[in-house]
Design a protein around this motif. Sequence first.
Motif, PDB file in Angstrom:
ATOM      1  N   VAL A  57      27.963  89.591  12.405  1.00 18.50           N
ATOM      2  CA  VAL A  57      27.123  90.728  12.786  1.00 18.50           C
ATOM      3  C   VAL A  57      27.306  91.126  14.248  1.00 18.50           C
ATOM      4  CG1 VAL A  57      25.387  90.207  11.043  1.00 18.50           C
ATOM      5  CG2 VAL A  57      25.181  89.188  13.308  1.00 18.50           C
ATOM      6  N   ARG A  58      27.897  90.256  15.045  1.00 18.08           N
ATOM      7  CA  ARG A  58      28.097  90.587  16.468  1.00 18.08           C
ATOM      8  C   ARG A  58      29.306  89.841  17.005  1.00 18.08           C
ATOM      9  NH1 ARG A  58      26.695  88.047  21.427  1.00 18.08           N
ATOM     10  NH2 ARG A  58      26.501  89.546  23.144  1.00 18.08           N
ATOM     11  N   VAL A  59      30.141  90.565  17.754  1.00 18.94           N
ATOM     12  CA  VAL A  59      31.278  89.961  18.451  1.00 18.94           C
ATOM     13  C   VAL A  59      31.310  90.544  19.857  1.00 18.94           C
ATOM     14  CG1 VAL A  59      33.782  89.685  18.555  1.00 18.94           C
ATOM     15  CG2 VAL A  59      32.614  89.644  16.338  1.00 18.94           C
ATOM     16  N   ALA A  60      31.388  89.687  20.866  1.00 23.73           N
ATOM     17  CA  ALA A  60      31.416  90.149  22.247  1.00 23.73           C
ATOM     18  C   ALA A  60      32.453  89.362  23.040  1.00 23.73           C
ATOM     19  CB  ALA A  60      30.038  89.979  22.888  1.00 23.73           C
ATOM     20  N   PRO A  61      33.458  90.039  23.618  1.00 19.95           N
ATOM     21  CA  PRO A  61      34.382  89.351  24.529  1.00 19.95           C
ATOM     22  C   PRO A  61      33.655  88.968  25.817  1.00 19.95           C
ATOM     23  CG  PRO A  61      34.852  91.702  24.462  1.00 19.95           C
ATOM     24  CD  PRO A  61      33.803  91.451  23.424  1.00 19.95           C
TER      25      PRO A  61
ATOM     26  N   ASP B 242      42.064  89.606  35.337  1.00 23.16           N
ATOM     27  CA  ASP B 242      42.453  91.002  35.168  1.00 23.16           C
ATOM     28  C   ASP B 242      43.040  91.243  33.779  1.00 23.16           C
ATOM     29  OD1 ASP B 242      42.924  93.639  35.755  1.00 23.16           O
ATOM     30  OD2 ASP B 242      44.896  93.242  36.657  1.00 23.16           O
ATOM     31  N   GLY B 243      42.322  92.047  32.972  1.00 19.57           N
ATOM     32  CA  GLY B 243      42.811  92.422  31.655  1.00 19.57           C
ATOM     33  C   GLY B 243      42.690  91.351  30.590  1.00 19.57           C
ATOM     34  N   VAL B 244      41.990  90.247  30.876  1.00 22.12           N
ATOM     35  CA  VAL B 244      41.850  89.166  29.891  1.00 22.12           C
ATOM     36  C   VAL B 244      40.385  88.736  29.821  1.00 22.12           C
ATOM     37  CG1 VAL B 244      44.198  88.340  30.283  1.00 22.12           C
ATOM     38  CG2 VAL B 244      42.308  87.326  31.568  1.00 22.12           C
TER      39      VAL B 244
ATOM     40  N   VAL C 251      28.028  82.057  34.970  1.00 19.96           N
ATOM     41  CA  VAL C 251      28.147  83.512  34.904  1.00 19.96           C
ATOM     42  C   VAL C 251      28.780  83.927  33.585  1.00 19.96           C
ATOM     43  CG1 VAL C 251      29.157  85.565  35.967  1.00 19.96           C
ATOM     44  CG2 VAL C 251      28.322  83.696  37.409  1.00 19.96           C
ATOM     45  N   PHE C 252      28.145  84.885  32.902  1.00 22.18           N
ATOM     46  CA  PHE C 252      28.674  85.480  31.677  1.00 22.18           C
ATOM     47  C   PHE C 252      28.995  86.945  31.971  1.00 22.18           C
ATOM     48  CE2 PHE C 252      26.527  81.801  30.226  1.00 22.18           C
ATOM     49  CZ  PHE C 252      27.006  81.480  28.961  1.00 22.18           C
ATOM     50  N   GLY C 253      30.279  87.284  31.919  1.00 20.82           N
ATOM     51  CA  GLY C 253      30.670  88.666  32.106  1.00 20.82           C
ATOM     52  C   GLY C 253      30.773  89.371  30.766  1.00 20.82           C
ATOM     53  N   GLU C 254      29.872  90.341  30.516  1.00 24.04           N
ATOM     54  CA  GLU C 254      29.846  91.038  29.236  1.00 24.04           C
ATOM     55  C   GLU C 254      29.670  92.532  29.448  1.00 24.04           C
ATOM     56  OE1 GLU C 254      27.552  89.548  26.037  1.00 24.04           O
ATOM     57  OE2 GLU C 254      27.538  87.469  26.752  1.00 24.04           O
ATOM     58  N   ARG C 255      30.092  93.302  28.462  1.00 22.97           N
ATOM     59  CA  ARG C 255      29.866  94.739  28.486  1.00 22.97           C
ATOM     60  C   ARG C 255      28.399  95.040  28.216  1.00 22.97           C
ATOM     61  NH1 ARG C 255      35.127  95.753  24.666  1.00 22.97           N
ATOM     62  NH2 ARG C 255      36.706  95.914  26.330  1.00 22.97           N
ATOM     63  N   PHE C 256      27.951  96.193  28.736  1.00 18.39           N
ATOM     64  CA  PHE C 256      26.555  96.567  28.583  1.00 18.39           C
ATOM     65  C   PHE C 256      26.169  96.701  27.114  1.00 18.39           C
ATOM     66  CE2 PHE C 256      23.380 100.115  28.413  1.00 18.39           C
ATOM     67  CZ  PHE C 256      22.295  99.347  28.817  1.00 18.39           C
ATOM     68  N   GLU C 257      27.056  97.293  26.305  1.00 22.90           N
ATOM     69  CA  GLU C 257      26.739  97.478  24.880  1.00 22.90           C
ATOM     70  C   GLU C 257      26.653  96.141  24.146  1.00 22.90           C
ATOM     71  OE1 GLU C 257      31.177  98.535  25.445  1.00 22.90           O
ATOM     72  OE2 GLU C 257      29.261  98.861  26.476  1.00 22.90           O
TER      73      GLU C 257
ATOM     74  N   GLU D  14      33.360  93.639  36.488  1.00 23.55           N
ATOM     75  CA  GLU D  14      33.143  92.921  37.746  1.00 23.55           C
ATOM     76  C   GLU D  14      33.545  91.455  37.606  1.00 23.55           C
ATOM     77  OE1 GLU D  14      32.245  93.769  40.745  1.00 23.55           O
ATOM     78  OE2 GLU D  14      31.930  95.895  40.362  1.00 23.55           O
ATOM     79  N   ALA D  15      33.192  90.851  36.450  1.00 25.45           N
ATOM     80  CA  ALA D  15      33.526  89.448  36.233  1.00 25.45           C
ATOM     81  C   ALA D  15      35.039  89.238  36.182  1.00 25.45           C
ATOM     82  CB  ALA D  15      32.878  88.954  34.941  1.00 25.45           C
ATOM     83  N   GLN D  16      35.781  90.183  35.609  1.00 27.86           N
ATOM     84  CA  GLN D  16      37.237  90.064  35.561  1.00 27.86           C
ATOM     85  C   GLN D  16      37.831  90.081  36.967  1.00 27.86           C
ATOM     86  OE1 GLN D  16      37.962  93.371  32.857  1.00 27.86           O
ATOM     87  NE2 GLN D  16      38.599  91.957  31.239  1.00 27.86           N
ATOM     88  N   ILE D  17      37.273  90.908  37.836  1.00 27.68           N
ATOM     89  CA  ILE D  17      37.751  90.951  39.220  1.00 27.68           C
ATOM     90  C   ILE D  17      37.366  89.669  39.949  1.00 27.68           C
ATOM     91  CG2 ILE D  17      37.498  92.143  41.441  1.00 27.68           C
ATOM     92  CD1 ILE D  17      36.992  94.725  39.839  1.00 27.68           C
ATOM     93  N   TYR D  18      36.118  89.253  39.772  1.00 29.37           N
ATOM     94  CA  TYR D  18      35.618  88.097  40.522  1.00 29.37           C
ATOM     95  C   TYR D  18      36.342  86.809  40.135  1.00 29.37           C
ATOM     96  CZ  TYR D  18      32.337  84.742  42.512  1.00 29.37           C
ATOM     97  OH  TYR D  18      31.787  83.724  43.225  1.00 29.37           O
TER      98      TYR D  18
END
Length: 427
Positions: free
Chosen positions: A106-110, A231-233, A129-135, A223-227
């Motif tokens: 029912v839910r998948v989040a990178p 990058d891109g993963v 820290v958990f870097g996730e998209r707003f949606e 932001e988490a990808q930069i921190y």
Amino acid sequence: MRTTPPFAPFEWLIAWRYLRAKRREGGVSVMTWISLIGITLAVFALIATMAVRSGFRTEFTNTILGANAHATVYVSPHLDENNRTVRTFSDFDPIAENLRAVEGVVRVAPVVKGQVMASANGRNTGVEVFGERFEDIKTIPLVVNPETQLGNLENFNKGVAIGLGIARELDLALGDKITLISPDGIKTAFGTSPRVSAYEVVYIFGVGRYDIDRTRVYMPMSEAQIYFNRDGVVDEFEVQVENPDDVGRMVEPLMAASGENTLVWTWKNASGGFLRALEMEDNIMFIILSILVLIASMNIVSGLIMLVKNKGRDVGILRTMGLTQGSILRVFFICGASIGVVGTILGVILGCLFAIYIDPIFNFVNLVAGGGVWDPSVRMLSTLPAELQLGDVASAVILSLGLAFGATYFPARRAARMNPVEALRYE
């Protein structure tokens, strides 16, 4: 010859007369009250304890499933064609779509994930820290609708969301800056320098579980990808399923959908041992408290033995009047069983009231003790939970009545077998 039916009105009348009799009349009213209070307290303790244990189990399960992934898909470290160790997903959006296509998901989040040091107002603490998209973060139940919340999650892309425990530890409020320090920073000629970045606190949540409120920070994935130099993963995928209890069955489909060199870690792998320990503790506590009910039932035996001895003359007279052994047995059985039934009913009422009004009761105890009775850092939960379950109440009732009826039968049987001639010989 007409026979009277079992538990005829006169049998209840005689039993009631014996229960009310004072000691000078050959009764054992004091033992009756002791037996009644003992059964009541034992059943109350059993139901109250089982309600609290059920509350613990439900609360832990709800917070585990409400704020954590049911399953986590991550990369098993392996070498790529350039002999570089791979620990991340590069083409993660197609993989996420494959995981969503698995039946029952029912839910998948990178997620980009890392552990860093947080600093503010001269204080420091370790956070995750958990870097996730707003949606994606909007689909985490206990983050969107926590026990306590400050700010608006809609502002998530403008800063970070932190747990209430972190806010208290670092003395942070909405709009304040939190500094995150990662040792895995920029590589220079003089070595690796720590990465230090400051973010505005836009949302504070408290889910009621200490290990989440005290350690968790959510950050926009970009932001988490930069921190974290991702990058891109992404590091992993959070997966939630329709039936969390059946998540073990979905491990293989999830691994197949996520591609080669992947592993799946479920919530049962992470917390199953703790939940099994709770279940074992439930069984042990039930056995221990059952001994209390047994001891209380023994008071009924003592009282009935004394009653049978004191009423020996009455038994002889009743037998000569035509009462059968069965009638005598039922009279004394009613005496003992009535104590067990009334004590069980009172114990159930007290136990249910305790579970329903546990919060004001606990607040009163905490006030009398001067505070500090409940330490959430040790017990992981912010409040003492209690949950009434029909199975727990039914188990307590069946146990109490079974022991009370069983303990009552043998003294009643002894009274029924009493020889009326011997009973009246010295009268």
